[in-house]
Design a protein around this motif. Structure first.
Motif, PDB file in Angstrom:
ATOM      1  N   ALA A  55       3.779 -23.435  21.180  1.00 61.84           N
ATOM      2  CA  ALA A  55       5.139 -22.894  21.152  1.00 61.84           C
ATOM      3  C   ALA A  55       5.198 -21.539  21.836  1.00 61.84           C
ATOM      4  CB  ALA A  55       5.627 -22.800  19.715  1.00 61.84           C
ATOM      5  N   LEU A  56       4.218 -20.680  21.572  1.00 63.88           N
ATOM      6  CA  LEU A  56       4.221 -19.347  22.175  1.00 63.88           C
ATOM      7  C   LEU A  56       4.104 -19.424  23.692  1.00 63.88           C
ATOM      8  CD1 LEU A  56       1.928 -17.403  19.652  1.00 63.88           C
ATOM      9  CD2 LEU A  56       4.431 -17.489  19.736  1.00 63.88           C
ATOM     10  N   GLU A  57       3.272 -20.349  24.189  1.00 66.46           N
ATOM     11  CA  GLU A  57       3.129 -20.500  25.642  1.00 66.46           C
ATOM     12  C   GLU A  57       4.434 -20.989  26.269  1.00 66.46           C
ATOM     13  OE1 GLU A  57       0.834 -19.599  27.797  1.00 66.46           O
ATOM     14  OE2 GLU A  57      -0.161 -18.630  26.099  1.00 66.46           O
ATOM     15  N   ARG A  58       5.129 -21.879  25.611  1.00 66.09           N
ATOM     16  CA  ARG A  58       6.411 -22.362  26.141  1.00 66.09           C
ATOM     17  C   ARG A  58       7.445 -21.239  26.201  1.00 66.09           C
ATOM     18  NH1 ARG A  58       7.773 -28.614  24.407  1.00 66.09           N
ATOM     19  NH2 ARG A  58       5.735 -29.480  24.956  1.00 66.09           N
ATOM     20  N   VAL A  59       7.449 -20.399  25.165  1.00 62.43           N
ATOM     21  CA  VAL A  59       8.389 -19.267  25.172  1.00 62.43           C
ATOM     22  C   VAL A  59       8.022 -18.290  26.283  1.00 62.43           C
ATOM     23  CG1 VAL A  59       9.236 -17.308  23.854  1.00 62.43           C
ATOM     24  CG2 VAL A  59       8.914 -19.513  22.729  1.00 62.43           C
ATOM     25  N   ARG A  60       6.715 -18.016  26.464  1.00 58.56           N
ATOM     26  CA  ARG A  60       6.285 -17.078  27.509  1.00 58.56           C
ATOM     27  C   ARG A  60       6.677 -17.562  28.900  1.00 58.56           C
ATOM     28  NH1 ARG A  60       1.278 -17.035  24.281  1.00 58.56           N
ATOM     29  NH2 ARG A  60       1.265 -15.103  23.036  1.00 58.56           N
ATOM     30  N   SER A  61       6.723 -18.870  29.081  1.00 56.95           N
ATOM     31  CA  SER A  61       7.051 -19.424  30.401  1.00 56.95           C
ATOM     32  C   SER A  61       8.560 -19.545  30.629  1.00 56.95           C
ATOM     33  CB  SER A  61       6.401 -20.802  30.575  1.00 56.95           C
ATOM     34  OG  SER A  61       6.921 -21.730  29.627  1.00 56.95           O
ATOM     35  N   THR A  62       9.365 -19.197  29.637  1.00 55.17           N
ATOM     36  CA  THR A  62      10.827 -19.251  29.776  1.00 55.17           C
ATOM     37  C   THR A  62      11.299 -18.124  30.701  1.00 55.17           C
ATOM     38  OG1 THR A  62      11.009 -20.147  27.527  1.00 55.17           O
ATOM     39  CG2 THR A  62      13.011 -19.211  28.505  1.00 55.17           C
ATOM     40  N   PRO A  63      12.203 -18.421  31.645  1.00 52.62           N
ATOM     41  CA  PRO A  63      12.676 -17.383  32.570  1.00 52.62           C
ATOM     42  C   PRO A  63      13.219 -16.155  31.849  1.00 52.62           C
ATOM     43  CG  PRO A  63      13.421 -19.547  33.289  1.00 52.62           C
ATOM     44  CD  PRO A  63      12.787 -19.741  31.943  1.00 52.62           C
ATOM     45  N   ASP A  64      12.941 -14.974  32.402  1.00 51.51           N
ATOM     46  CA  ASP A  64      13.435 -13.668  31.935  1.00 51.51           C
ATOM     47  C   ASP A  64      12.801 -13.196  30.635  1.00 51.51           C
ATOM     48  OD1 ASP A  64      15.297 -13.355  34.106  1.00 51.51           O
ATOM     49  OD2 ASP A  64      16.612 -14.793  33.089  1.00 51.51           O
ATOM     50  N   VAL A  65      11.796 -13.904  30.125  1.00 54.78           N
ATOM     51  CA  VAL A  65      11.071 -13.434  28.948  1.00 54.78           C
ATOM     52  C   VAL A  65       9.970 -12.486  29.400  1.00 54.78           C
ATOM     53  CG1 VAL A  65       9.485 -14.114  27.109  1.00 54.78           C
ATOM     54  CG2 VAL A  65      11.587 -15.399  27.470  1.00 54.78           C
ATOM     55  N   THR A  66       9.952 -11.295  28.819  1.00 53.32           N
ATOM     56  CA  THR A  66       8.973 -10.284  29.237  1.00 53.32           C
ATOM     57  C   THR A  66       7.872 -10.044  28.208  1.00 53.32           C
ATOM     58  OG1 THR A  66      10.395  -8.533  28.341  1.00 53.32           O
ATOM     59  CG2 THR A  66      10.661  -9.078  30.667  1.00 53.32           C
ATOM     60  N   ALA A  67       8.106 -10.408  26.953  1.00 49.95           N
ATOM     61  CA  ALA A  67       7.078 -10.206  25.927  1.00 49.95           C
ATOM     62  C   ALA A  67       7.336 -11.138  24.763  1.00 49.95           C
ATOM     63  CB  ALA A  67       7.062  -8.757  25.452  1.00 49.95           C
ATOM     64  N   VAL A  68       6.239 -11.645  24.182  1.00 50.02           N
ATOM     65  CA  VAL A  68       6.331 -12.526  23.013  1.00 50.02           C
ATOM     66  C   VAL A  68       5.273 -12.085  22.012  1.00 50.02           C
ATOM     67  CG1 VAL A  68       6.202 -14.890  22.143  1.00 50.02           C
ATOM     68  CG2 VAL A  68       7.091 -14.457  24.447  1.00 50.02           C
ATOM     69  N   THR A  69       5.685 -11.840  20.784  1.00 51.19           N
ATOM     70  CA  THR A  69       4.751 -11.480  19.726  1.00 51.19           C
ATOM     71  C   THR A  69       5.123 -12.227  18.460  1.00 51.19           C
ATOM     72  OG1 THR A  69       6.108  -9.577  19.068  1.00 51.19           O
ATOM     73  CG2 THR A  69       4.334  -9.162  20.655  1.00 51.19           C
ATOM     74  N   THR A  70       4.171 -12.318  17.553  1.00 48.54           N
ATOM     75  CA  THR A  70       4.466 -12.870  16.228  1.00 48.54           C
ATOM     76  C   THR A  70       4.448 -11.730  15.234  1.00 48.54           C
ATOM     77  OG1 THR A  70       2.128 -13.373  15.856  1.00 48.54           O
ATOM     78  CG2 THR A  70       3.509 -15.129  16.783  1.00 48.54           C
ATOM     79  N   GLU A  71       5.273 -11.860  14.213  1.00 46.82           N
ATOM     80  CA  GLU A  71       5.430 -10.778  13.248  1.00 46.82           C
ATOM     81  C   GLU A  71       4.976 -11.177  11.864  1.00 46.82           C
ATOM     82  OE1 GLU A  71       9.508  -9.629  13.653  1.00 46.82           O
ATOM     83  OE2 GLU A  71       9.133  -8.547  15.509  1.00 46.82           O
ATOM     84  N   GLY A  72       4.066 -12.140  11.777  1.00 46.48           N
ATOM     85  CA  GLY A  72       3.469 -12.497  10.491  1.00 46.48           C
ATOM     86  C   GLY A  72       4.475 -13.091   9.552  1.00 46.48           C
ATOM     87  N   GLU A  73       4.571 -12.517   8.380  1.00 52.38           N
ATOM     88  CA  GLU A  73       5.446 -13.062   7.363  1.00 52.38           C
ATOM     89  C   GLU A  73       6.906 -12.818   7.705  1.00 52.38           C
ATOM     90  OE1 GLU A  73       4.204 -11.393   3.686  1.00 52.38           O
ATOM     91  OE2 GLU A  73       2.533 -12.774   3.470  1.00 52.38           O
ATOM     92  N   GLY A  74       7.755 -13.641   7.163  1.00 55.99           N
ATOM     93  CA  GLY A  74       9.179 -13.562   7.441  1.00 55.99           C
ATOM     94  C   GLY A  74       9.867 -12.508   6.594  1.00 55.99           C
ATOM     95  N   ARG A  75      11.167 -12.611   6.543  1.00 57.07           N
ATOM     96  CA  ARG A  75      11.965 -11.649   5.798  1.00 57.07           C
ATOM     97  C   ARG A  75      11.587 -11.644   4.324  1.00 57.07           C
ATOM     98  NH1 ARG A  75      17.308 -14.419   7.813  1.00 57.07           N
ATOM     99  NH2 ARG A  75      15.886 -16.143   7.422  1.00 57.07           N
ATOM    100  N   GLY A  76      11.503 -10.427   3.771  1.00 58.52           N
ATOM    101  CA  GLY A  76      11.190 -10.307   2.347  1.00 58.52           C
ATOM    102  C   GLY A  76       9.777 -10.750   2.011  1.00 58.52           C
ATOM    103  N   GLY A  77       8.899 -10.821   3.029  1.00 58.24           N
ATOM    104  CA  GLY A  77       7.527 -11.224   2.764  1.00 58.24           C
ATOM    105  C   GLY A  77       7.363 -12.702   2.506  1.00 58.24           C
TER     106      GLY A  77
END
Length: 344
Positions: A237-259
């Motif tokens: 999934a991350l590689e597909r997002v990175r290859s999307t036009p105009d995307v300059t950075a992709v990171t994951t932020e671990g746990e979601g809202r409220g942990g």
């Protein structure tokens, strides 16, 4: 015709260079934000515009008048709220306004002016008993005397509570709708972003960028950040997002809202369509549970340019770069270096 035209402005105090070949224009009937860190030269620029300081070199014009040779005429058309100005303790609010009205030959009603800044209840109280916010409201009312063609507001929200700051912004919009040009200098990014058509950023006496807020955001290359909460994250999934036009950075932020560990987040910096990013994530087999967009703030832009990581003066719709001028006026070679003493 530009309301303010500055070309090649240099100001030295001994060996200290306060302004270095500064050039910019403020269009008539716009609200122009003027930003810069402490010591960048904002107050010096305003002092030169008002002929409280003489340039070492360069040409400064207000409504096409030479700012030094025609300073009295310029001041008659200008309302000023200076940073750090104080009121006279023994004079009432009414007396402050009557003095300014008389000096400008205007016929304003002091009560009407104080109503605009929500201070009419204190009109006959001595300013020595005013709070800092009340004094700032009085100074703003004084700047409005005579329906000036140009308003120069230097840190106008100082001492104001949130309601006062909102009322100040409303007055700026009203004055601009009336036809006034507003030169708005402030450290409060939210104030500038809320009212200004264009913004100039000053650094070490040089104008490093002039553009709309959206144009400045684009110029630092950050665009906006899309936060997408998903059921899980994998490398496909991350590689597909990175290859999307105009995307300059992709990171994951671990746990979601409220942990919530079941909702990890993918953070995507993109200048393109958010729907393309969402589609890329879903096509990789992830479930999108929620998303939100975070725009690059003016504070982020300011940091980028004032720390030297911005891209320099930018060009775009409605933009004037630091070197662009519509005319090529001869510099006032007769301008001399002097202090401000005795010129106020």
């Amino acid at each position: 015709m530009a309301a303010i035209s500055v070309a090649g402005l240099t100001k030295r105090y001994g060996q200290t260079v306060a302004l270095d070949d500064l050039s910019f224009r403020v269009h008539e009937n716009e609200v122009f934000g003027f930003l810069g860190p402490n010591g960048a030269g904002k107050s010096t620029t305003i002092n030169v515009l008002l002929d409280f300081a003489r340039p070492t070199a360069g040409d400064v014009r207000v409504f096409d008048h030479d700012a030094q040779r025609r300073s009295r005429e310029i001041r008659r058309r200008t309302g000023v709220l200076p940073e750090g100005a104080s009121t006279y303790d023994r004079l009432t609010g009414r007396q402050h306004l009557e003095f300014v009205i008389g000096s400008k030959g205007a016929d304003d009603d002091p009560e009407r002016l104080l109503e605009r800044v929500d201070l009419v209840d204190a009109i006959d109280k001595k300013a020595g008993g005013y709070s800092k916010g009340m004094s700032q409201r009085l100074l703003l009312a004084m700047a409005l005397v005579g329906d000036p063609d140009l308003l120069i507001l230097d840190e106008p929200s100082t001492g104001l509570d949130p309601n006062g700051a909102r009322e100040m912004r409303d007055i700026v919009r009203e004055e601009n709708a009336r036809g006034a040009t507003v030169f708005f200098s402030s450290h409060i990014m939210e104030q500038v972003e809320a009212v200004c058509d264009r913004v100039g950023i000053l650094r070490d006496g040089e104008m490093v960028a002039v553009d709309t807020v959206s144009g400045l955001r684009d110029s630092v290359g950050q665009g906006s950040t899309l936060h997408v909460w998903v059921d899980h994250v994998d490398e496909t999934a991350l590689e597909r997002v990175r290859s999307t036009p105009d995307v300059t950075a992709v990171t994951t932020e671990g746990e979601g809202r409220g942990g919530e560990s079941a909702e990890p987040t993918i953070a995507v910096q993109t200048g393109g369509a958010k729907t393309d990013v969402i589609h890329a994530i879903e096509s990789a087999g992830l479930e999108v549970r929620d998303f939100e967009t975070e725009e690059t703030s003016l504070e982020d832009v300011f940091h980028a340019y004032t720390t030297g990581s911005g891209s320099g003066a930018v060009a775009g719709e409605g933009t004037r770069t630091g070197t662009e001028t519509d005319t090529d006026p001869e510099p006032d070679t007769g301008a001399t270096e002097e202090t401000e003493a005795g010129r106020r």
